[in-house]
Design an enzyme around this catalytic site. Structure first.
Site, PDB file in Angstrom:
ATOM      1  N   LYS A  92      52.922  50.178  63.695  1.00 17.93           N
ATOM      2  CA  LYS A  92      53.789  50.682  64.776  1.00 17.93           C
ATOM      3  C   LYS A  92      53.124  51.820  65.539  1.00 17.93           C
ATOM      4  O   LYS A  92      53.196  51.875  66.759  1.00 17.93           O
ATOM      5  CB  LYS A  92      55.049  51.286  64.146  1.00 17.93           C
ATOM      6  CG  LYS A  92      56.190  50.393  63.969  1.00 17.93           C
ATOM      7  CD  LYS A  92      57.352  51.332  63.647  1.00 17.93           C
ATOM      8  CE  LYS A  92      58.431  50.637  62.917  1.00 17.93           C
ATOM      9  NZ  LYS A  92      59.491  51.571  62.527  1.00 17.93           N
TER      10      LYS A  92
ATOM     11  N   ASP B 136      63.058  52.099  65.270  1.00 12.04           N
ATOM     12  CA  ASP B 136      63.559  51.373  64.110  1.00 12.04           C
ATOM     13  C   ASP B 136      63.631  49.914  64.506  1.00 12.04           C
ATOM     14  O   ASP B 136      64.151  49.570  65.574  1.00 12.04           O
ATOM     15  CB  ASP B 136      64.922  51.875  63.637  1.00 12.04           C
ATOM     16  CG  ASP B 136      65.159  51.400  62.207  1.00 12.04           C
ATOM     17  OD1 ASP B 136      64.472  51.898  61.300  1.00 12.04           O
ATOM     18  OD2 ASP B 136      66.002  50.506  61.993  1.00 12.04           O
TER      19      ASP B 136
ATOM     20  N   HIS C 273      59.526  42.876  71.279  1.00 15.53           N
ATOM     21  CA  HIS C 273      60.715  43.717  71.244  1.00 15.53           C
ATOM     22  C   HIS C 273      60.370  45.169  71.556  1.00 15.53           C
ATOM     23  O   HIS C 273      61.053  45.835  72.320  1.00 15.53           O
ATOM     24  CB  HIS C 273      61.359  43.596  69.856  1.00 15.53           C
ATOM     25  CG  HIS C 273      60.384  43.748  68.710  1.00 15.53           C
ATOM     26  ND1 HIS C 273      59.175  43.115  68.689  1.00 15.53           N
ATOM     27  CD2 HIS C 273      60.414  44.496  67.572  1.00 15.53           C
ATOM     28  CE1 HIS C 273      58.521  43.447  67.575  1.00 15.53           C
ATOM     29  NE2 HIS C 273      59.252  44.292  66.890  1.00 15.53           N
TER      30      HIS C 273
HETATM   31  P1  ITT Z   1      58.849  54.046  59.963  1.00 17.82           P
HETATM   32  O1  ITT Z   1      60.291  54.082  59.520  1.00 17.82           O
HETATM   33  O2  ITT Z   1      58.025  55.148  59.372  1.00 17.82           O
HETATM   34  O3  ITT Z   1      58.705  53.941  61.443  1.00 17.82           O
HETATM   35  P2  ITT Z   1      58.897  51.438  58.705  1.00 17.82           P
HETATM   36  O4  ITT Z   1      57.897  50.360  58.543  1.00 17.82           O
HETATM   37  O5  ITT Z   1      59.647  51.864  57.470  1.00 17.82           O
HETATM   38  O6  ITT Z   1      58.178  52.693  59.380  1.00 17.82           O
HETATM   39  P3  ITT Z   1      61.311  50.332  59.853  1.00 17.82           P
HETATM   40  O7  ITT Z   1      62.245  50.909  58.847  1.00 17.82           O
HETATM   41  O8  ITT Z   1      61.738  50.342  61.281  1.00 17.82           O
HETATM   42  O9  ITT Z   1      59.906  51.051  59.836  1.00 17.82           O
HETATM   43  O10 ITT Z   1      60.974  48.857  59.383  1.00 17.82           O
HETATM   44  C1  ITT Z   1      60.631  47.897  60.310  1.00 17.82           C
HETATM   45  C2  ITT Z   1      59.943  46.744  59.610  1.00 17.82           C
HETATM   46  O11 ITT Z   1      60.191  45.561  60.387  1.00 17.82           O
HETATM   47  C3  ITT Z   1      58.464  46.950  59.591  1.00 17.82           C
HETATM   48  O12 ITT Z   1      58.006  47.511  58.379  1.00 17.82           O
HETATM   49  C4  ITT Z   1      57.921  45.533  59.814  1.00 17.82           C
HETATM   50  O13 ITT Z   1      57.767  44.886  58.631  1.00 17.82           O
HETATM   51  C5  ITT Z   1      59.015  44.838  60.584  1.00 17.82           C
HETATM   52  N1  ITT Z   1      58.606  44.848  61.986  1.00 17.82           N
HETATM   53  C6  ITT Z   1      59.060  45.657  62.963  1.00 17.82           C
HETATM   54  N2  ITT Z   1      58.410  45.433  64.105  1.00 17.82           N
HETATM   55  C7  ITT Z   1      57.513  44.478  63.837  1.00 17.82           C
HETATM   56  C8  ITT Z   1      56.528  43.840  64.595  1.00 17.82           C
HETATM   57  O14 ITT Z   1      56.289  44.161  65.861  1.00 17.82           O
HETATM   58  N3  ITT Z   1      55.798  42.899  64.012  1.00 17.82           N
HETATM   59  C9  ITT Z   1      55.979  42.578  62.727  1.00 17.82           C
HETATM   60  N4  ITT Z   1      56.870  43.150  61.918  1.00 17.82           N
HETATM   61  C10 ITT Z   1      57.636  44.090  62.479  1.00 17.82           C
END
Ligand code: ITT
Length: 211
Positions: free
Chosen positions: A18, A74, A195
């Site tokens: 991200k 998120d 997204h």
């Molecule tokens: P932060 O909270 O520190 O930002 P995180 O990975 O824990 O990191 P989230 O709680 O938002 O973040 O989890 C989102 C998950 O959804 C992320 O770990 C990915 O596995 C998935 N995800 C989100 N966007 C994605 C993308 O563009 N491509 C693939 N998977 C994605």
């Protein structure tokens, strides 16, 4: 009144995939972006019931800790045949070792159990909620999604998370087979594909000025 991001911005994520995308999206705006990891910030507990509230929790925690405007995402994948799972639990399905091959296999197992073998039964979308929070608690919030189908086996090694399993509508390659520029789908190549890129375009409209 919307507030502009002018100078420095904390990117409140600990997810390297991200972070790289958020940096790329911010690049044309001349904003100095420093990450939560670089600042040694902790990870707040994501106790919200939806993407929007979890983005706000992360952005507000970083803004209070750093006294700087802070930008959080998120996101997650919402699988229709699984009643929206994993949704806001997308990161947690990969477990402490962040094993997304296992998380994708788990989705596939559940889809097979439900007899979801044709594309129409394998619909899914990614959601990204973005929040910028200022130390005085002002917030700007946007959200967007991209629709597609889940394929098996996963294809491609680019991107992160569930990218290799996700085939966005109108495309023949998964996010895992696209360069980050293609995944963003930003001009001159497109109008926003992922997204995150779609949500970012909304944010840029209200908070950013190209340099
Ligand atoms: P932060 O909270 O520190 O930002 P995180 O990975 O824990 O990191 P989230 O709680 O938002 O973040 O989890 C989102 C998950 O959804 C992320 O770990 C990915 O596995 C998935 N995800 C989100 N966007 C994605 C993308 O563009 N491509 C693939 N998977 C994605």
């Amino acid at each position: 009144m919307h507030r502009r991001i002018t100078d420095r911005l904390v990117i409140a994520t600990h997810n390297p995939g991200k972070l790289a995308e958020m940096r790329e999206l911010l690049a044309p705006y001349g904003i100095e972006a420093v990450s939560a990891g670089e600042l040694g910030l902790g990870e707040p507990e994501e106790t919200g019931n939806d993407f929007r509230s979890n983005a706000a929790i992360k952005a507000i925690a970083a803004a209070r800790a750093t006294k700087l405007p802070s930008f959080a995402d998120d996101s997650g994948i919402v699988v229709e045949a699984l009643n929206g799972a994993p949704g806001i639990l997308s990161a947690r399905w990969a477990g402490p070792n962040k094993d997304f091959a296992a998380a994708m296999a788990q989705i596939e197992r559940l889809l097979q159990e439900r007899g979801a073998t044709t594309p129409d039964k394998r619909r899914a979308h990614f959601v990204s909620a973005l929040c910028v929070a200022w130390p005085d608690d002002h917030r700007e919030e946007v959200e967007a999604r991209v629709d597609g189908t889940l394929i098996w086996p996963p294809r491609g090694t680019a991107g992160f998370g569930y990218d290799p399993m996700f085939l966005p509508d109108g495309h023949t390659r998964t996010f895992g087979e696209m360069t980050s520029i293609e995944k963003h789908g930003l001009p001159p190549l497109g109008l926003g594909l992922s997204h995150r890129a779609r949500a970012f375009r909304k944010l840029a409209e209200i908070c950013l000025e190209p340099r």
